[in-house]
Design a protein around this motif. Sequence first.
Motif, short mmCIF file in Angstrom:
data_model
loop_
_atom_site.label_atom_id
_atom_site.label_comp_id
_atom_site.label_asym_id
_atom_site.label_seq_id
_atom_site.Cartn_x
_atom_site.Cartn_y
_atom_site.Cartn_z
N CYS A 187 5.23 10.05 1.00
CA CYS A 187 4.61 10.52 -0.20
C CYS A 187 6.73 10.56 -0.78
CB CYS A 187 4.46 11.84 -0.60
SG CYS A 187 2.71 11.86 0.57
N ALA A 219 2.82 7.53 -2.74
CA ALA A 219 2.26 8.68 -1.71
C ALA A 219 1.16 7.22 -1.27
CB ALA A 219 1.00 9.19 -2.94
N LYS A 226 -3.70 11.02 -1.98
CA LYS A 226 -2.70 11.61 -1.81
C LYS A 226 -1.88 12.24 -2.64
CE LYS A 226 -1.86 12.16 2.93
NZ LYS A 226 -2.44 11.31 4.11
N LEU A 227 -1.70 11.02 -3.71
CA LEU A 227 -1.72 10.91 -4.68
C LEU A 227 -1.16 11.76 -5.83
CD1 LEU A 227 0.69 9.47 -6.85
CD2 LEU A 227 -0.93 8.59 -7.38
N VAL A 264 -0.47 15.99 -4.34
CA VAL A 264 1.22 15.38 -4.92
C VAL A 264 1.25 16.03 -6.18
CG1 VAL A 264 3.32 14.13 -5.21
CG2 VAL A 264 2.12 13.82 -3.00
N THR A 272 2.03 2.08 0.39
CA THR A 272 1.75 2.85 -0.67
C THR A 272 1.13 2.60 -2.66
OG1 THR A 272 3.89 3.17 -1.29
CG2 THR A 272 3.19 4.23 1.36
#
Length: 163
Positions: free
Chosen positions: A40, A53, A58-59, A62, A92
């Motif tokens: 990330c 990410a 996870k994006l 964040v 990613t």
Amino acid sequence: MASENSFDIVSKVDMQELNNAIHQTEREIETRFDFKGSKCSLTLEKDALVVVADDDYKLGAVLDILQSKMIKRGLPIKNLDYGKIEPASMGTVRQRVKLKQGIDQDTAKKINVLIRDSKLKVKSQIQGDQIRVTGKSRDDLQSVIALLRNSDIPLDLQFANYK
């Protein structure tokens, strides 16, 4: 005493505070257990922020951390324009978040119409990416500020140069 009072309506993001929020977000990502070993990153370009990410989840995490850090630092999250999530290298995902600086012409026209429809004795004029509001009564200017704070304008507005 017939002097004119005025103020400017602007919409800006403090880049130094945004930089601090980004650094705090990066520090939290490094220390959090659920981000251990992930790829990330946050990169600040001239007028946009690029978030990379491992996956969509996870994006989102964040961006959540970044928004909470921005709110703590008094930065407007209304001025973020999220682009679409696109695949990036090595499995990613990447998302560009544009920073809205200044008031665009369409929004400025909406603000002018809002002020004009309020029937207050003030004049407003568009000056580039800001709006100058002038009037004889300071109470009318305060009423315009209150009106704009309660309106549903898609930008965070700041009021500067109140004279």
